[in-house]
Design a protein around this motif. Structure first.
Motif, short mmCIF file in Angstrom:
data_model
loop_
_atom_site.label_atom_id
_atom_site.label_comp_id
_atom_site.label_asym_id
_atom_site.label_seq_id
_atom_site.Cartn_x
_atom_site.Cartn_y
_atom_site.Cartn_z
N GLN A 3 -7.77 -9.01 6.60
CA GLN A 3 -7.01 -9.78 5.62
C GLN A 3 -6.17 -8.84 4.77
OE1 GLN A 3 -10.16 -11.96 3.59
NE2 GLN A 3 -9.76 -13.77 4.87
N LEU A 4 -4.96 -9.27 4.46
CA LEU A 4 -4.06 -8.55 3.59
C LEU A 4 -3.62 -9.49 2.47
CD1 LEU A 4 -3.39 -7.60 6.76
CD2 LEU A 4 -1.82 -6.09 5.55
N GLN A 5 -3.58 -8.98 1.26
CA GLN A 5 -3.20 -9.80 0.12
C GLN A 5 -2.28 -9.00 -0.79
OE1 GLN A 5 -4.12 -13.21 -0.81
NE2 GLN A 5 -2.32 -12.66 -2.04
N GLU A 6 -1.07 -9.53 -0.98
CA GLU A 6 -0.11 -8.90 -1.89
C GLU A 6 -0.39 -9.31 -3.33
OE1 GLU A 6 1.96 -10.19 1.94
OE2 GLU A 6 0.75 -11.14 0.40
N SER A 19 6.83 -3.03 -8.51
CA SER A 19 5.61 -2.43 -7.96
C SER A 19 4.71 -3.53 -7.40
CB SER A 19 4.85 -1.67 -9.05
OG SER A 19 5.60 -0.57 -9.51
N LEU A 20 4.35 -3.39 -6.15
CA LEU A 20 3.47 -4.35 -5.48
C LEU A 20 2.31 -3.61 -4.82
CD1 LEU A 20 6.08 -6.66 -3.73
CD2 LEU A 20 4.82 -7.14 -5.82
N THR A 21 1.20 -4.30 -4.74
CA THR A 21 0.01 -3.76 -4.10
C THR A 21 -0.43 -4.69 -2.98
OG1 THR A 21 -0.74 -2.66 -6.12
CG2 THR A 21 -2.41 -3.13 -4.45
N CYS A 22 -0.86 -4.10 -1.89
CA CYS A 22 -1.46 -4.85 -0.79
C CYS A 22 -2.92 -4.41 -0.66
CB CYS A 22 -0.71 -4.61 0.50
SG CYS A 22 -1.31 -5.59 1.90
N THR A 23 -3.82 -5.37 -0.84
CA THR A 23 -5.24 -5.09 -0.70
C THR A 23 -5.69 -5.51 0.69
OG1 THR A 23 -5.59 -5.42 -3.06
CG2 THR A 23 -7.52 -5.54 -1.64
N VAL A 24 -6.32 -4.60 1.39
CA VAL A 24 -6.73 -4.84 2.78
C VAL A 24 -8.25 -5.00 2.84
CG1 VAL A 24 -6.72 -3.92 5.11
CG2 VAL A 24 -4.77 -3.49 3.60
N SER A 25 -8.70 -6.00 3.59
CA SER A 25 -10.12 -6.27 3.75
C SER A 25 -10.52 -6.18 5.21
CB SER A 25 -10.46 -7.67 3.22
OG SER A 25 -10.11 -7.80 1.87
N ASN A 26 -11.75 -5.68 5.45
CA ASN A 26 -12.40 -5.68 6.76
C ASN A 26 -11.88 -4.64 7.74
OD1 ASN A 26 -14.09 -7.82 5.89
ND2 ASN A 26 -12.49 -9.30 6.41
N PHE A 80 -2.61 -0.26 -0.52
CA PHE A 80 -1.39 0.52 -0.45
C PHE A 80 -0.33 -0.18 -1.29
CE2 PHE A 80 1.00 -1.88 2.86
CZ PHE A 80 -0.01 -2.64 3.41
N THR A 81 0.62 0.60 -1.76
CA THR A 81 1.55 0.09 -2.75
C THR A 81 3.00 0.35 -2.35
OG1 THR A 81 1.55 2.13 -4.03
CG2 THR A 81 -0.11 0.48 -4.60
N LEU A 82 3.86 -0.48 -2.91
CA LEU A 82 5.30 -0.36 -2.72
C LEU A 82 5.94 -0.26 -4.10
CD1 LEU A 82 8.00 -0.72 -1.08
CD2 LEU A 82 7.75 -3.17 -1.55
N GLN A 83 6.86 0.67 -4.24
CA GLN A 83 7.68 0.73 -5.44
C GLN A 83 9.14 0.76 -5.03
OE1 GLN A 83 6.35 4.05 -7.91
NE2 GLN A 83 5.20 2.59 -9.14
N VAL A 84 9.93 -0.07 -5.69
CA VAL A 84 11.37 -0.08 -5.50
C VAL A 84 11.99 0.15 -6.87
CG1 VAL A 84 13.39 -1.36 -4.70
CG2 VAL A 84 11.18 -1.69 -3.58
#
Length: 120
Positions: A3-6, A19-26, A80-84
């Motif tokens: 699972q991925l959740q922004e 700034s966005l974060t993606c949380t990864v599960s499993n 993991f994160t994204l910055q623009v």
């Protein structure tokens, strides 16, 4: 099931940093050989690949946003994160994170997407 959740602010002022974060599960984001990608889709336009951060921590950015983009990760949180930087209203889009299983554009899991609006 992977699972991925922004997550992140839905509204950003122009000239600021998105700034966005993606949380990864499993699955661990350090597991061989996955590439953790960001996409965006502006209103009325197609999906645009932004770049990825690999299982090794290396990054690769697409040409359209390369000068304004950075990606990083927090392995302790499996995120993991994204910055623009220096955003404009043209950066308004739904932003997605996804897993690439090859590094060459084969995506098997996606987040649901998060709307980011840049106000002028």
């Amino acid at each position: 099931q992977v699972q991925l959740q922004e997550s992140g602010p839905g509204l950003v002022n122009a000239s600021q940093t998105l700034s966005l974060t993606c949380t990864v599960s499993n699955v661990s984001i350090t597991s061989n050989y996955y590439y953790w990608s960001w996409f965006r889709q502006p209103p009325g336009k197609g999906l645009e690949w932004i770049g990825y951060i690999a299982y090794s921590g290396s990054t690769y950015y697409g040409p359209s946003l390369k000068s304004r983009t950075s990606m990083s990760r927090d392995t302790s949180k499996n995120q993991f994160t994204l910055q623009v930087n220096s955003v404009t209203p043209e950066d308004t889009a739904v932003y997605y994170c996804a897993r690439d299983i090859t590094g060459w554009g084969v995506f098997d899991y996606w987040g649901q997407g998060t709307q980011v609006t840049v106000s002028s």
